[in-house]
Design an enzyme around this catalytic site. Structure first.
Site, short mmCIF file in Angstrom:
data_model
loop_
_atom_site.label_atom_id
_atom_site.label_comp_id
_atom_site.label_asym_id
_atom_site.label_seq_id
_atom_site.Cartn_x
_atom_site.Cartn_y
_atom_site.Cartn_z
N GLY A 81 0.81 -1.21 0.00
CA GLY A 81 0.00 0.00 0.00
C GLY A 81 0.84 1.25 0.00
N ASP A 82 2.13 1.10 -0.34
CA ASP A 82 3.01 2.26 -0.32
C ASP A 82 4.07 2.10 -1.41
OD1 ASP A 82 4.49 4.62 0.70
OD2 ASP A 82 3.09 4.43 2.36
N ASP A 83 5.31 2.57 -1.16
CA ASP A 83 6.32 2.50 -2.21
C ASP A 83 6.74 1.06 -2.48
OD1 ASP A 83 6.32 5.29 -2.12
OD2 ASP A 83 8.01 5.38 -0.73
#
Ligand SMILES: *[C@@H]1O[C@H](CO)[C@@H](O)[C@H](O)[C@H]1NC(C)=O
Ligand SMILES: *[C@@H]1O[C@H](CO)[C@@H](O)[C@H](O)[C@H]1NC(C)=O
Ligand SMILES: *[C@@H]1O[C@H](CO)[C@@H](O)[C@H](O)[C@H]1NC(C)=O
Ligand SMILES: *[C@@H]1O[C@H](CO)[C@@H](O)[C@H](O)[C@H]1NC(C)=O
Ligand SMILES: *[C@@H]1O[C@H](CO)[C@@H](O)[C@H](O)[C@H]1NC(C)=O
Ligand SMILES: *[C@@H]1O[C@H](CO)[C@@H](O)[C@H](O)[C@H]1NC(C)=O
Ligand SMILES: *[C@@H]1O[C@H](CO)[C@@H](O)[C@H](O)[C@H]1NC(C)=O
Ligand SMILES: *[C@@H]1O[C@H](CO)[C@@H](O)[C@H](O)[C@H]1NC(C)=O
Ligand SMILES: *[C@@H]1O[C@H](CO)[C@@H](O)[C@H](O)[C@H]1NC(C)=O
Length: 423
Positions: free
Chosen positions: A235-237
């Site tokens: 849900g991020d990088d």
């Protein structure tokens, strides 16, 4: 390494005995472990095996789940670890959030680590059956009501720190509570085969991104890091290249959901300079997931450098740090319905009244193709003083949703391939 290893076996044959009960001593030194079973704590036997066989030896974890309840640091030297089983980190949130129960070896944003590998000349091969289970679901649920902050003690699942010539192979990290991987203060590391999956499975949070900060990997203060054959659901990088990363190769990546390929945060510490140079990212797919599983799919490629003013202090605030991001090549990147294909935010965390002290230059974007879900397909928001220069777009074939594609270029020059408005 092979030579040194056989020499060692010749040296120690017959004269060496390892007095660790859980370890079977074989020729040279081999420690073999089996999971103790449900309800049992495997931390002691894992630490004992690494202490006995982590220098000039082989440690074999047979398949199954190993219950890890305390922080662990493996010091490996001329060693092999066959991690066929899974290190399952007990989800005792209050235990791990106490910083005395984790290591603070990753300087940036004062991050915590529950498992650190350090040393030189080693291979950890997880044979596609082993790795780490972060048991992240209770963590993600917990942080739906408690604010997520950098440096708040959520542990990095797998940290390589002060490693020289390390190889990680065929490894899986399931449900990391926070960043899955970090490599810091290391040189000559090859990751070949890494599956990361941070997916909420609690129906109460379907359609929300509760897995923020589950980065696939963060690189920091490291040189010659090669990442091959990765598949990251988060849900991020997918990748975050942070300060003082140089000679980085990321090849054959699938990034599913989240924020895409990121550079940053750079320039967060006013008292230190961040250099990022010579990064090659190639053969990458950035794919949107079903919104039920992961609603976020923000960028293909993203650069985030801090504003020139100091806006609070790290770990959560920052800015004012000087730096240079120079020399990055992105080649063969397929994007699928991301919000923006390529984005630069040079004045992150401030209004740009004091423009960023981090310069961005010499980037090549070649064979970038696919779709965005907004009409701003490229957004280069650079600061007024240093700006962004020498960016070339070659075979850039990205299409927004309505045939009405927009390109934003603020303070850019020597930009080739995006039209006159970018110079
Ligand atoms: C892990 O070990 C602890 C004891 O330290 C125990 O309470 C817990 O049930 C064990 N977990 C598993 C999954 O076996
Ligand atoms: C490992 O091997 C090296 C070189 O052969 C030797 O100097 C060192 O003492 C050995 N370490 C252990 C723990 O056996
Ligand atoms: C953190 O753990 C240490 C060592 O176990 C303990 O002394 C300290 O009281 C704990 N802090 C909190 C806030 O629980
Ligand atoms: C990630 O985990 C989710 C939930 O278990 C699963 O549905 C999905 O297929 C997994 N993705 C990959 C690439 O393994
Ligand atoms: C820079 O400042 C941070 C606090 O924000 C501090 O931890 C660090 O040691 C300082 N670094 C140097 C090189 O002074
Ligand atoms: C990066 O490296 C330079 C020296 O090349 C050093 O001055 C600077 O403090 C480093 N920055 C960080 C964040 O470690
Ligand atoms: C594009 O995707 C984002 C999520 O990444 C979503 O929030 C946004 O609503 C989408 N925009 C459109 C126009 O569909
Ligand atoms: C522009 O960047 C490319 C790398 O993308 C580099 O090879 C070239 O030397 C740079 N040109 C100048 C004038 O610095
Ligand atoms: C195209 O973009 C312009 C300006 O952003 C906007 O006014 C117009 O509605 C857009 N057209 C479509 C079909 O979205």
């Amino acid at each position: 390494m092979a030579m040194a290893f056989s020499k060692l076996i010749a040296l120690v044959l017959g004269v060496f005995f390892v007095a660790v009960p859980q370890c079977t001593t074989a020729k040279g030194r081999t420690c073999t472990l089996y999971p103790l079973g449900p309800g049992m704590d495997d931390t002691d036997q894992v630490e004992a095996a690494i202490a006995a066989c982590g220098h000039n030896g082989t440690t074999i974890f047979e398949e199954g789940s190993y219950n890890i309840t305390r922080k662990m640091m493996w010091d490996l030297d001329t060693a092999r670890v066959d991690l066929k089983g899974v290190l399952s980190f007990q989800p005792d949130i209050q235990h791990w959030l106490n910083s005395s129960n984790t290591f603070q070896v990753v300087f940036i944003q004062s991050q915590s680590s529950w498992f650190v590998v350090t040393g030189k000349d080693f291979i950890i091969d997880a044979h596609n059956t082993g790795g780490i289970d972060g048991n992240g679901q209770p963590w993600w649920n917990f942080f739906t009501t408690v604010p997520r902050r950098d440096g708040n003690g959520r542990p990095i699942s797998f940290t390589l720190w002060r490693v020289t010539r390390g190889v990680i192979r065929h490894f899986t990290i399931l449900s990391p509570p926070f960043w899955a991987n970090t490599v810091a203060e290391s040189t000559d590391v090859v990751y070949n085969g890494m599956l990361v999956n941070a997916t909420n499975t609690d129906p109460a949070f379907a359609g929300q991104n509760i897995v923020w900060n589950t980065d696939g990997i963060d690189t920091y203060r490291s040189d010659k890091i090669t990442m091959l054959n990765w598949d990251v659901t988060c849900g991020d990088d997918c990748i975050a290249i942070k300060g003082n990363s140089s000679n980085i190769i990321a090849r054959n990546f699938v990034c599913r959901g989240g924020e895409g390929i990121a550079f940053g945060s750079v320039g967060q510490y006013a008292n230190m300079t961040d250099f990022v140079s010579n990064v090659l990212v190639e053969n990458v797919k950035v794919l949107r997931l079903s919104p039920e599983q992961q609603p976020n799919m923000e960028h293909g490629i993203y650069f985030k450098t801090w504003d020139g003013a100091v806006n609070g202090m790290p770990p959560t605030g920052g800015g004012g740090g000087p730096g240079l991001v120079k020399g990055a090549v992105f080649r063969n990147v397929q994007i699928d319905s991301v919000e923006t294909a390529v984005q630069i935010v040079q004045n992150f965390g401030g209004g740009g009244a004091v423009p960023s002290k981090v310069k961005l230059e010499d980037m090549r974007f070649e064979n970038i193709y696919g779709t965005t879900n907004t009409s701003t397909i490229v957004k280069l928001e650079c600061g007024t003083t240093l700006g962004c220069s020498n960016l070339s777009f070659v075979n850039f074939d990205v299409n927004g949703p309505d045939g009405n594609d927009t390109i934003v270029c603020d303070n850019t020059w020597d930009v080739v391939g995006l039209g006159a408005s970018c110079n």
